[in-house]
Write an enzyme that holds these catalytic residues in place. Structure first.
Site, short mmCIF file in Angstrom:
data_model
loop_
_atom_site.label_atom_id
_atom_site.label_comp_id
_atom_site.label_asym_id
_atom_site.label_seq_id
_atom_site.Cartn_x
_atom_site.Cartn_y
_atom_site.Cartn_z
CB CYS A 112 -0.97 -0.13 1.05
SG CYS A 112 -0.22 -0.65 2.76
CG HIS A 114 -0.55 4.40 4.37
ND1 HIS A 114 -1.18 3.94 5.82
CD2 HIS A 114 -0.11 3.00 3.86
CE1 HIS A 114 -1.28 2.35 5.85
NE2 HIS A 114 -0.80 2.20 4.84
P1 NAP Z 1 -6.35 -9.64 7.64
O1 NAP Z 1 -7.38 -8.45 7.73
O2 NAP Z 1 -5.57 -10.30 8.64
O3 NAP Z 1 -7.33 -10.87 6.69
C1 NAP Z 1 -6.66 -11.89 6.52
C2 NAP Z 1 -7.37 -12.75 5.76
O4 NAP Z 1 -6.80 -13.86 5.11
C3 NAP Z 1 -8.76 -13.36 6.29
O5 NAP Z 1 -9.82 -13.60 5.45
C4 NAP Z 1 -8.44 -14.69 6.78
O6 NAP Z 1 -9.54 -15.71 7.11
C5 NAP Z 1 -7.53 -15.16 5.81
N1 NAP Z 1 -6.61 -16.25 6.34
C6 NAP Z 1 -5.85 -16.25 7.38
N2 NAP Z 1 -5.09 -17.20 7.58
C7 NAP Z 1 -5.35 -18.00 6.45
C8 NAP Z 1 -5.15 -19.48 6.29
N3 NAP Z 1 -4.30 -20.27 6.97
N4 NAP Z 1 -5.54 -20.05 5.17
C9 NAP Z 1 -6.60 -19.20 4.34
N5 NAP Z 1 -7.04 -17.87 4.45
C10 NAP Z 1 -6.45 -17.45 5.69
O7 NAP Z 1 -5.50 -9.06 6.64
P2 NAP Z 1 -5.48 -7.85 5.49
O8 NAP Z 1 -4.93 -6.68 5.88
O9 NAP Z 1 -6.85 -8.01 4.89
O10 NAP Z 1 -4.35 -8.22 4.43
C11 NAP Z 1 -4.52 -9.21 3.35
C12 NAP Z 1 -3.26 -9.14 2.41
O11 NAP Z 1 -3.18 -7.94 1.67
C13 NAP Z 1 -1.89 -9.31 3.18
O12 NAP Z 1 -1.12 -9.96 2.44
C14 NAP Z 1 -1.48 -7.76 3.36
O13 NAP Z 1 -0.17 -7.70 3.39
C15 NAP Z 1 -2.04 -7.18 1.93
N6 NAP Z 1 -2.31 -5.88 2.05
C16 NAP Z 1 -3.06 -5.14 3.02
C17 NAP Z 1 -3.28 -3.74 3.01
C18 NAP Z 1 -3.91 -3.27 4.10
O14 NAP Z 1 -4.03 -1.81 4.13
N7 NAP Z 1 -4.47 -3.89 5.05
C19 NAP Z 1 -2.89 -3.26 2.00
C20 NAP Z 1 -2.18 -3.83 0.88
C21 NAP Z 1 -1.85 -5.25 0.75
P3 NAP Z 1 -10.27 -15.77 8.64
O15 NAP Z 1 -11.20 -14.50 8.66
O16 NAP Z 1 -11.06 -17.09 8.17
O17 NAP Z 1 -9.19 -15.88 9.52
#
Ligand code: NAP
Length: 350
Positions: free
Chosen positions: A151, A243
């Protein structure tokens, strides 16, 4: 006819934004929602703690979440495209399995540096999609993987691209990053209330390396990284979304501040030329007030898809300095993913 999509990580911070953006999308229809075994088998409304201001769409709430497994996803629907919002540490092999069969747009870090995988910002390096045929041939995939940058990198590079014509020599960036960037539940409240945390694991390395790949040159079968230097220092601040980055750039030329602002204002890319549904009219908005951009007021510019730049001024050490703000879960995540997918569709990769 719409493309049917599956969202991996559908219950997470980014997954929810995907749902919000895709629910009325003119080209894409949400067909399958996948998450971890903790959520699989439950209705989405039971599995997900919805964190957005908008209501969870009723029909989405009734969908059953499936396991993040190719067979289960294929059984659950007729999928044309997969969005991955999986945690970076598990995304690698899972995304490879999906890409054998499906086009996949990833928000995760796992494949960003793979030689044959594009690291795409639709306005900045659409030509890097030329890696897709190379990847398919090399890996024998029917589908493919493209990745979106981190991001904080997306907004930085969107702001650097218009300065490329002045010759970029060095970039320093110091970030103030929102809490939603850490996913849910993210940073413990006892760590961040009344505080700034001057460390985000892996973030500085991502900014320093991803920028050079995205701004690198596509040579027909590989990317040659850009040869300027980037130095980043990253902080987590007590802001929900958006950000803010202090950016200092040394240029080969000495453009006037008005020329720099003009370059920002006039910047347009392929999504604007193709009139893609999620493309902001102005990828970069320049504010003239002395105290903008600010996360609370500027993060939702053009639906959260524009980057807002302000306080553009001369720098006594480098050439120019400015602040830049982006909505981390929209322009920095799901919105960018959808824009990448629109570009893939418009260019007939899916
Ligand atoms: P998050 O809120 O922690 O969500 C993680 C997701 O992945 C949830 O749906 C979770 O499902 C699932 N998950 C966790 N463990 C898993 C497993 N073992 N098998 C299958 N699914 C699993 O994370 P997020 O912030 O959305 O980020 C997701 C990705 O986008 C990451 O790689 C992050 O680095 C990237 N990203 C995030 C942002 C941001 O601003 N947040 C920006 C750019 C990129 P459950 O609910 O079932 O646990």
């Amino acid at each position: 006819m719409k493309y049917n999509v599956a969202i991996l990580g559908a219950t997470g911070t980014v997954g929810q934004r995907f749902i919000e953006i895709l629910k009325d999308h003119p080209w894409f229809k949400i067909e399958v929602l996948a998450a971890s075994p903790r959520s699989a088998g439950k209705k989405y409304k039971e599995a997900c703690k919805w964190l957005l201001k908008s209501e969870m769409p009723e029909e989405i709430g009734e969908m059953t979440v499936v396991n993040t497994d190719v067979q289960e996803v294929s059984k659950a629907g007729n999928v044309d495209l997969v969005f991955s919002a999986l945690p970076g540490d598990i995304a690698g092999p899972v995304e490879e399995e999906f890409a054998k069969q499906y086009p996949l747009v990833s928000k995760a870090k796992a494949h960003r540096y793979d030689e044959d995988v594009p690291l795409l910002i639709a306005e900045v390096n659409p030509d890097h999609l030329g890696l897709i045929p190379v990847q398919k041939e090399r890996r024998g995939y029917d589908g493919f993987i493209t990745t979106d940058p981190n991001c904080s990198t997306i907004q930085l590079v969107l702001s650097l691209k218009p300065l490329e014509k002045f010759g970029i020599k060095k970039v320093l960036v110091s970030t103030m990053q929102a809490l939603s960037g850490a996913g849910y539940p993210g940073v413990p409240s006892m760590d961040i209330i009344d505080n700034v945390v001057p460390f985000i694991s892996g973030e500085e390395e991502k900014l320093e390396r991803e920028t050079l790949k995205i701004m690198g040159r596509f040579d027909g079968d590989k990317i040659t990284y850009a040869d300027f230097k980037v130095s980043a220092s990253c902080n987590r601040v007590n802001v929900s979304d958006g950000h803010l980055e202090c950016v200092f750039v040394e240029l080969e030329q000495e453009p006037s501040i008005e020329e720099v602002k003009e370059a920002f204002r006039n910047f347009r890319g392929e999504p604007q030329r193709l009139n893609l549904p999620s493309a902001p009219k102005n990828p970069i908005i320049v504010r003239e007030e002395r105290d903008r951009p600010q996360p609370r007021y500027d993060r939702d510019a053009e639906g959260g898809m524009s980057v807002v730049v302000g306080r553009v001024r001369k720098d006594p050490i480098m050439t120019v300095k400015y602040l830049c703000l982006g909505h981390n879960t929209i322009r920095g995540a799901a919105g960018a993913g959808v824009l990448s997918a629109e570009l893939l569709a418009a260019k007939k990769y899916i």
